[in-house]
Design a protein around this motif. Structure first.
Motif, PDB file in Angstrom:
ATOM      1  N   PHE A  96      39.722  39.055  52.274  1.00  0.00           N
ATOM      2  CA  PHE A  96      40.533  39.477  51.159  1.00  0.00           C
ATOM      3  C   PHE A  96      41.798  38.861  50.685  1.00  0.00           C
ATOM      4  O   PHE A  96      42.596  39.416  50.029  1.00  0.00           O
ATOM      5  CB  PHE A  96      40.836  40.988  51.317  1.00  0.00           C
ATOM      6  CG  PHE A  96      39.373  41.734  51.518  1.00  0.00           C
ATOM      7  CD1 PHE A  96      38.704  42.316  50.517  1.00  0.00           C
ATOM      8  CD2 PHE A  96      38.998  42.119  52.964  1.00  0.00           C
ATOM      9  CE1 PHE A  96      37.754  43.061  50.532  1.00  0.00           C
ATOM     10  CE2 PHE A  96      37.959  42.934  53.038  1.00  0.00           C
ATOM     11  CZ  PHE A  96      37.351  43.327  52.004  1.00  0.00           C
TER      12      PHE A  96
ATOM     13  N   VAL B 236      38.052  49.787  46.891  1.00  0.00           N
ATOM     14  CA  VAL B 236      37.978  48.964  48.040  1.00  0.00           C
ATOM     15  C   VAL B 236      36.678  49.200  49.000  1.00  0.00           C
ATOM     16  O   VAL B 236      35.798  48.598  49.339  1.00  0.00           O
ATOM     17  CB  VAL B 236      39.338  48.792  49.047  1.00  0.00           C
ATOM     18  CG1 VAL B 236      39.040  47.873  50.122  1.00  0.00           C
ATOM     19  CG2 VAL B 236      40.429  48.506  48.140  1.00  0.00           C
TER      20      VAL B 236
ATOM     21  N   THR C 165      33.693  48.435  47.120  1.00  0.00           N
ATOM     22  CA  THR C 165      33.354  46.944  47.152  1.00  0.00           C
ATOM     23  C   THR C 165      32.593  46.538  48.299  1.00  0.00           C
ATOM     24  O   THR C 165      31.535  45.718  48.132  1.00  0.00           O
ATOM     25  CB  THR C 165      34.553  46.199  46.931  1.00  0.00           C
ATOM     26  OG1 THR C 165      35.300  46.466  45.742  1.00  0.00           O
ATOM     27  CG2 THR C 165      34.556  44.836  47.346  1.00  0.00           C
TER      28      THR C 165
ATOM     29  N   GLN D  39      38.537  34.653  37.473  1.00  0.00           N
ATOM     30  CA  GLN D  39      39.268  34.832  38.956  1.00  0.00           C
ATOM     31  C   GLN D  39      40.884  34.768  38.787  1.00  0.00           C
ATOM     32  O   GLN D  39      41.520  35.289  39.605  1.00  0.00           O
ATOM     33  CB  GLN D  39      38.781  34.096  39.888  1.00  0.00           C
ATOM     34  CG  GLN D  39      39.034  32.646  39.994  1.00  0.00           C
ATOM     35  CD  GLN D  39      38.597  31.759  41.159  1.00  0.00           C
ATOM     36  OE1 GLN D  39      38.090  32.277  42.035  1.00  0.00           O
ATOM     37  NE2 GLN D  39      39.143  30.540  41.259  1.00  0.00           N
TER      38      GLN D  39
ATOM     39  N   TRP E 167      30.536  39.094  41.425  1.00  0.00           N
ATOM     40  CA  TRP E 167      29.902  39.307  42.755  1.00  0.00           C
ATOM     41  C   TRP E 167      28.524  38.938  42.801  1.00  0.00           C
ATOM     42  O   TRP E 167      27.914  39.065  43.994  1.00  0.00           O
ATOM     43  CB  TRP E 167      30.320  40.989  43.220  1.00  0.00           C
ATOM     44  CG  TRP E 167      31.613  41.413  43.039  1.00  0.00           C
ATOM     45  CD1 TRP E 167      32.604  41.274  43.992  1.00  0.00           C
ATOM     46  CD2 TRP E 167      32.179  41.846  41.878  1.00  0.00           C
ATOM     47  NE1 TRP E 167      33.820  41.709  43.544  1.00  0.00           N
ATOM     48  CE2 TRP E 167      33.650  42.018  42.087  1.00  0.00           C
ATOM     49  CE3 TRP E 167      32.089  42.191  40.454  1.00  0.00           C
ATOM     50  CZ2 TRP E 167      34.487  42.594  41.358  1.00  0.00           C
ATOM     51  CZ3 TRP E 167      32.987  42.622  39.481  1.00  0.00           C
ATOM     52  CH2 TRP E 167      34.171  42.809  40.017  1.00  0.00           C
TER      53      TRP E 167
ATOM     54  N   CYS F 154      37.151  37.782  48.248  1.00  0.00           N
ATOM     55  CA  CYS F 154      36.312  38.824  47.694  1.00  0.00           C
ATOM     56  C   CYS F 154      36.988  39.675  46.911  1.00  0.00           C
ATOM     57  O   CYS F 154      38.158  40.345  47.201  1.00  0.00           O
ATOM     58  CB  CYS F 154      35.852  39.589  48.838  1.00  0.00           C
ATOM     59  SG  CYS F 154      34.985  41.065  48.314  1.00  0.00           S
ATOM     60  N   TRP F 155      37.083  39.649  45.513  1.00  0.00           N
ATOM     61  CA  TRP F 155      37.451  40.586  44.522  1.00  0.00           C
ATOM     62  C   TRP F 155      37.143  41.984  44.559  1.00  0.00           C
ATOM     63  O   TRP F 155      35.984  42.324  44.814  1.00  0.00           O
ATOM     64  CB  TRP F 155      37.090  40.001  43.080  1.00  0.00           C
ATOM     65  CG  TRP F 155      37.523  38.238  43.017  1.00  0.00           C
ATOM     66  CD1 TRP F 155      36.491  37.293  43.144  1.00  0.00           C
ATOM     67  CD2 TRP F 155      38.848  37.559  43.064  1.00  0.00           C
ATOM     68  NE1 TRP F 155      37.041  36.127  42.995  1.00  0.00           N
ATOM     69  CE2 TRP F 155      38.434  36.451  42.979  1.00  0.00           C
ATOM     70  CE3 TRP F 155      40.104  38.331  43.031  1.00  0.00           C
ATOM     71  CZ2 TRP F 155      39.569  35.517  42.981  1.00  0.00           C
ATOM     72  CZ3 TRP F 155      41.148  37.307  43.138  1.00  0.00           C
ATOM     73  CH2 TRP F 155      40.866  35.888  43.045  1.00  0.00           C
ATOM     74  N   ILE F 156      37.918  42.808  44.146  1.00  0.00           N
ATOM     75  CA  ILE F 156      37.687  44.332  44.411  1.00  0.00           C
ATOM     76  C   ILE F 156      36.995  44.812  42.918  1.00  0.00           C
ATOM     77  O   ILE F 156      37.305  44.304  41.993  1.00  0.00           O
ATOM     78  CB  ILE F 156      38.883  44.971  44.611  1.00  0.00           C
ATOM     79  CG1 ILE F 156      39.501  44.584  45.834  1.00  0.00           C
ATOM     80  CG2 ILE F 156      38.819  46.534  44.615  1.00  0.00           C
ATOM     81  CD1 ILE F 156      38.931  44.697  47.163  1.00  0.00           C
TER      82      ILE F 156
ATOM     83  N   TYR G 112      47.328  37.380  48.638  1.00  0.00           N
ATOM     84  CA  TYR G 112      47.090  36.005  48.271  1.00  0.00           C
ATOM     85  C   TYR G 112      47.972  35.139  49.270  1.00  0.00           C
ATOM     86  O   TYR G 112      48.934  35.614  49.706  1.00  0.00           O
ATOM     87  CB  TYR G 112      47.789  35.616  46.877  1.00  0.00           C
ATOM     88  CG  TYR G 112      46.742  36.059  45.543  1.00  0.00           C
ATOM     89  CD1 TYR G 112      45.945  35.190  44.634  1.00  0.00           C
ATOM     90  CD2 TYR G 112      46.549  37.506  45.449  1.00  0.00           C
ATOM     91  CE1 TYR G 112      45.434  35.596  43.738  1.00  0.00           C
ATOM     92  CE2 TYR G 112      45.642  37.691  44.418  1.00  0.00           C
ATOM     93  CZ  TYR G 112      45.383  36.996  43.575  1.00  0.00           C
ATOM     94  OH  TYR G 112      44.361  37.400  42.578  1.00  0.00           O
TER      95      TYR G 112
ATOM     96  N   ASP H 244      41.321  40.685  40.943  1.00  0.00           N
ATOM     97  CA  ASP H 244      42.424  40.789  42.302  1.00  0.00           C
ATOM     98  C   ASP H 244      41.884  41.302  43.399  1.00  0.00           C
ATOM     99  O   ASP H 244      40.825  41.642  43.495  1.00  0.00           O
ATOM    100  CB  ASP H 244      43.741  41.891  41.666  1.00  0.00           C
ATOM    101  CG  ASP H 244      44.892  41.630  42.263  1.00  0.00           C
ATOM    102  OD1 ASP H 244      44.995  40.728  43.094  1.00  0.00           O
ATOM    103  OD2 ASP H 244      45.999  42.375  41.697  1.00  0.00           O
ATOM    104  N   THR H 245      42.722  41.122  44.489  1.00  0.00           N
ATOM    105  CA  THR H 245      42.199  41.478  45.797  1.00  0.00           C
ATOM    106  C   THR H 245      43.489  41.960  46.600  1.00  0.00           C
ATOM    107  O   THR H 245      44.802  42.054  46.141  1.00  0.00           O
ATOM    108  CB  THR H 245      41.462  40.399  46.241  1.00  0.00           C
ATOM    109  OG1 THR H 245      40.867  41.035  47.574  1.00  0.00           O
ATOM    110  CG2 THR H 245      42.135  39.263  46.765  1.00  0.00           C
ATOM    111  N   LEU H 246      43.163  42.170  48.174  1.00  0.00           N
ATOM    112  CA  LEU H 246      44.364  42.681  48.820  1.00  0.00           C
ATOM    113  C   LEU H 246      45.700  41.614  48.943  1.00  0.00           C
ATOM    114  O   LEU H 246      46.866  41.984  48.674  1.00  0.00           O
ATOM    115  CB  LEU H 246      43.785  43.225  50.038  1.00  0.00           C
ATOM    116  CG  LEU H 246      42.700  44.000  49.957  1.00  0.00           C
ATOM    117  CD1 LEU H 246      42.175  44.414  51.151  1.00  0.00           C
ATOM    118  CD2 LEU H 246      43.052  45.178  49.099  1.00  0.00           C
TER     119      LEU H 246
END
Length: 637
Positions: free
Chosen positions: A184, A135, A138, A72, A60, A191-193, A81, A77-79
């Protein structure tokens, strides 16, 4: 790659370092095996050069750490893909994976509120549960901390973010935004959590290396080279408590990312069994290894082998530069002076996937755009002033396939549908007579073979391009073709192409300003930034991606209507078609071809790689989406 070096499997004079039964070329230092057999280890090329701050895992904050070194792809991970290709059948809904989110984004009717329902059984690698608090943290931490990567984005868009309960997050936005979820949603990255329980105890986040990283992905850091040339990740024993576990168990127990490997040594290392996935090669290198090593493969089972990335290579003209480029007749004339066959051969040695429209021919775009618009293109009439012509040539891909068939034989597809999938659906005819009429209609005149601008000055300009590679070869050929027709075009290889495009310090350039999701028809990833609100005044920096600074009321109308509808509304595709047709009429850029990547895989230790026949993921190794490959491959033994 020199043929003699390839056939012998080692470069003349190359120093090989033996370790744990493997031999590694000198480009990189040698990691130890740590007791895990080679057949349970995947070795992946990372295209980054030597990472100057290898112990920095705080993704970040930009402080010289690696990103494509597995961080990455495997640890973050994020919300959501959005797959650049079709996605795994039964797992991706229209190319969309619900990752940390348990389902799709939920917007209020006015698109000023977004609600996210989270998966409730996931763990960070230290055993701490993942919750809505992560979240919220973040977003709020980055708003509070200028200098973090997403600080300005969240500061300008988010009014508030709250955890309604441990599995529900509510975003209140300052303005309506039907595409806020894209922040996300991983295309290449996102944007990664952040793990709140780790960072909330840190006094200075901007100087916190996050080493070792606490991971929400299915792998954790084992070790890394202090010189920044390799990184090793081990599969978590509780991989099923990660979002990747919902898709399936990743097969490799260990993943090694190796970077700073020259093209020659990539070939050698794969041939020696020390690489399973190569990020990219030159066309010549890819042709060599596939022809000589039957265990290797590309995206297509035959020529052209390369994976068409959801990125469009095109010519662009600075609309705040030479006034003559504001005339669409001039832009169209330049397009009609080009020869698609010559451009394909000069750049990719025939392995180009052409596109006559402002959408790359990759992923599901051929299904959504190129095939449905084929008849429109064949019927399209261009008004020259005194007459009309039909400029589209659907036969070009077939002609290029015939041109390379003499060298590659049966490796070149013969079925027309397969040829179009690999080589593109068509391009514009080279029509010098029509180009001449368009330039004359725009007020240009000829003195001998030299074209003169309406003010009597010679029509001349520089064409900026990268210093090497396929785009350099393409740009050099384009400059030659235009010069042959009386326009003095000087090739300008520039090491700072990106910086100069941003500054507006160019007249014309060959590169890209069109990047799409690939596996979804929505074009907002690039198109939203084309709105007039984002066009900077001359002499100031231009934000991505409207690097040609092209702005019209009609373009704004299309963008604004897209903003008012949901991401998956059927009208999204209709508006995409309207944009494509508008760009055909106006030709603000000259679309040429997909950015084809010669990502090569070896079947020596692992099989089941994604391909044009099984397009479940992008095989290009630095994309965040490449993590899904590990759930589908299996040991070769």
């Amino acid at each position: 790659m020199r043929r003699r070096e390839f056939l012998t499997g080692t470069a003349s004079g190359a120093l090989l370092v033996a370790t744990g039964g493997w031999s590694w070329a000198q480009d990189t230092a040698a990691p130890t095996l740590g007791g895990i057999p080679r057949e349970r280890t995947i070795i992946i090329q990372n295209p980054e050069s030597a990472i100057r701050n290898p112990g920095w895992f705080n993704i970040w904050v930009n402080a010289g750490g690696g990103i494509m070194n597995g961080l990455q792809q495997l640890a973050m991970d994020t919300l959501w893909y959005i797959d650049p290709d079709a996605g795994i059948e039964g797992q991706a809904d229209d190319g969309i994976y619900h990752s940390l989110a348990a389902g799709p984004w939920e917007y209020s009717d006015d698109f000023k509120r977004m609600t996210v329902r989270l998966r409730d059984n996931l763990l960070w690698s230290d055993g701490t549960p993942f919750t809505a608090d992560d979240v919220v943290y973040t977003v709020t931490k980055q708003i509070e901390t200028p200098g973090m990567i997403w600080s300005s984005t969240f500061s300008t868009q988010v009014d508030s973010v709250t955890a309604q309960d441990p599995a529900t997050v509510v975003f209140e936005l300052k303005e309506p935004n039907s595409r806020f979820h894209a922040i996300f949603s991983v295309r290449w990255g996102a944007c990664w959590i952040m793990p709140k329980h780790v960072f909330e105890g840190v006094d200075d986040v901007l100087n916190f290396p996050f080493n070792p990283p606490v991971c929400i992905g299915a792998y954790t850091l084992d070790s890394f080279d202090p010189n920044g040339t390799w990184f090793i990740w081990n599969k978590r024993s509780d991989w099923d408590r990660t979002s990747l576990g919902v898709v399936g168990e990743p097969a490799p127990e260990r993943a090694i990312y190796r970077n700073n490997i020259s093209i020659d040594n990539r070939l050698i290392e794969m041939r020696n069994g020390n690489l399973d996935m190569i990020h990219d090669l030159t066309p010549e290198g890819a042709f060599s290894i596939i022809q000589q090593d039957p265990q290797t493969q590309g995206w297509f089972k035959g020529f052209p082998y390369a994976h068409p990335d959801p990125t469009l290579i095109h010519a662009m003209f600075n609309q705040q530069g030479m006034p003559i480029f504001q005339d669409k007749r001039v832009r169209w004339a330049l397009a009609l002076m080009l020869d698609a066959r010559a451009m394909s051969m000069a750049s990719y040695r025939g392995a180009a996937t052409l596109s006559a429209i402002a959408v790359p021919p990759t992923g599901t775009h051929p299904r959504d755009y190129h095939e449905p618009l084929q008849q429109y293109l064949m019927d399209y009439e261009l008004d020259l002033g005194a007459r009309k012509i039909k400029p589209y040539d659907a036969a070009v891909p077939l002609q290029i396939a015939d041109m390379v068939r003499g060298q590659f034989g049966d490796g070149v597809p013969s079925d027309e549908a397969e040829v179009r999938r690999a080589f593109g659906y068509g391009w514009w005819k080279q029509d010098i007579e029509a180009a001449t009429e368009l330039l004359a209609a725009a007020g240009l005149t000829q003195s001998g073979r030299q074209w003169l601008l309406p003010d009597g000055q010679p029509f001349r300009f520089s064409l900026m391009m990268p210093t090497d590679g396929v785009v350099n070869r393409l740009g050099s050929l384009m400059a030659q073709l235009w010069s042959q027709q009386g326009i003095q075009v000087t090739p300008e290889p520039a090491p700072d192409v990106r910086e100069r495009l941003t500054a507006g310090d160019y007249v014309a350039c060959v590169r890209w300003a069109v990047e799409t999701y690939g596996g979804h028809p929505d074009l907002s990833f690039f198109l939203d930034s084309y709105h007039s609100d984002f066009v900077s005044p001359r002499g100031t920096a231009q934000p991505p991606r409207n690097l040609m600074r092209y702005s019209t009321p009609r373009q704004d109308e299309i963008i604004e209507e897209i903003r008012r509808i949901d991401f998956s509304d059927p009208r999204t595709l209709e508006l995409g078609h309207e944009f494509v047709k508008y760009y055909i009429d106006e030709m603000p850029i000259i679309p040429i071809m997909a950015y084809n990547v010669f990502a090569i895989q070896s079947n020596r230790y692992w099989t089941g790689w994604p391909s044009a026949d099984q397009p479940y993921a992008n095989p290009v190794t630095n994309w965040g989406n490449s993590r899904y490959v590990l759930t589908q491959i299996r040991p070769a033994g």
